[in-house]
Write a protein that holds these residues in place. Structure first.
Motif, mmCIF file in Angstrom:
data_model
loop_
_atom_site.group_PDB
_atom_site.id
_atom_site.type_symbol
_atom_site.label_atom_id
_atom_site.label_comp_id
_atom_site.label_asym_id
_atom_site.label_seq_id
_atom_site.Cartn_x
_atom_site.Cartn_y
_atom_site.Cartn_z
ATOM 1 N N GLN A 2 21.949 -47.431 -11.777
ATOM 2 C CA GLN A 2 23.085 -47.694 -12.414
ATOM 3 C C GLN A 2 22.554 -47.226 -14.073
ATOM 4 O O GLN A 2 21.992 -48.238 -14.453
ATOM 5 N N PHE A 89 36.131 -50.221 -19.726
ATOM 6 C CA PHE A 89 34.828 -49.602 -19.068
ATOM 7 C C PHE A 89 34.254 -48.889 -20.298
ATOM 8 O O PHE A 89 34.758 -48.290 -21.243
ATOM 9 N N PHE A 104 29.917 -44.193 -16.080
ATOM 10 C CA PHE A 104 30.714 -45.451 -16.309
ATOM 11 C C PHE A 104 29.851 -46.685 -16.290
ATOM 12 O O PHE A 104 29.223 -46.630 -14.897
ATOM 13 N N GLY A 105 30.132 -47.686 -16.697
ATOM 14 C CA GLY A 105 29.817 -49.073 -16.446
ATOM 15 C C GLY A 105 30.921 -49.572 -15.367
ATOM 16 O O GLY A 105 31.864 -48.947 -14.988
ATOM 17 N N GLN A 106 30.746 -50.560 -14.738
ATOM 18 C CA GLN A 106 31.308 -51.219 -13.770
ATOM 19 C C GLN A 106 32.672 -51.789 -14.105
ATOM 20 O O GLN A 106 33.655 -52.396 -13.419
#
Lengths: 114, 111
Positions: A2, A89, A104-106
């Motif tokens: 991630q 986001f 993207f982040g979560q």
């Protein structure tokens, strides 16, 4: 793997106070960062962005800060309003890529309490 | 006057079926995308087309096939649907300043 992380899944803030949403990234090749806001059952909508040549970008109540050495960015909302309640986001990309690919982040769910 | 639209908004189907999701943008953009938002809420890019030409193809099973009849449309066809395909699928188009405009999403449920 991630590459963009938002470590706070949720945040609750009193109306009128400042909301601070955080985002960390690992890929030093990223040079353009964006924040998107998402309401339930809708697509993400663009909020604000920042290039890596800057450390701050401001648009009304929204300010994004970038700390390249720490690979960290934050979104400040002040004053917070009930309509700001949404999922936020963080996204990053390499502007020199031939085809733009956002990572993207979560997301962080922001709740503004009256 | 919707900028990026997707149909259908909800899709419930059985495992093994074939289904399509349609996307249209009226913004005049050349580049369009498909994203998948899984159960962990991550938004991950699947494909990107620029003026009907495939430019990004992430590691996506061959059962997923995008089709772009013209630069305003990018459809997603999925063969032999599996339980793990259940997700929300978002279409987007790329505007000036590197900003992507997203559709409202299609929630796919595979039973």
């Amino acid at each position: 793997d991630q590459q963009v992380k938002q470590n706070s899944p949720s945040l609750s803030v009193q109306e009128g106070r400042i909301s601070i949403l955080n985002c960390d990234y690992t890929n030093s090749m990223f040079d353009y960062f964006l924040w998107y806001k998402k309401y339930p059952a809708e697509g993400p909508t663009f909020l604000i962005s920042i290039s890596s040549i800057k450390d701050k970008n401001e648009d009304g109540r929204f300010t994004v800060f970038l700390n390249k050495s720490a690979k960290h960015l934050s979104l400040h909302i002040v004053p917070s309003q009930p309509g700001d309640s949404a999922v936020y986001f963080c996204a990053a990309t390499r502007s020199t890529q031939g085809a733009q690919k956002l990572v993207f982040g979560q997301g962080t769910r922001l709740t503004i309490n009256p | 006057d919707t900028a990026v639209s997707q149909t259908p908004k909800y899709l419930v189907t059985q495992m093994g079926n074939d289904k399509s999701i349609k996307c249209e943008q009226n913004l005049g953009h050349d580049t369009m995308y498909w994203y998948k938002q899984d159960s962990k809420k991550f938004l991950k890019i699947m494909f990107s087309y620029n003026n009907k030409e495939l430019i990004i193809n992430e590691t996506v099973p061959n059962r997923f096939s995008p089709k772009s009849p013209d630069k305003a449309h990018l459809n997603l066809h999925i063969n032999s649907l599996e339980l793990g395909d259940s997700a929300v699928y978002f279409c987007a188009s790329l505007g000036p300043g590197g900003v992507q405009f997203f559709g409202p999403g299609t929630r796919l449920t595979v039973l």
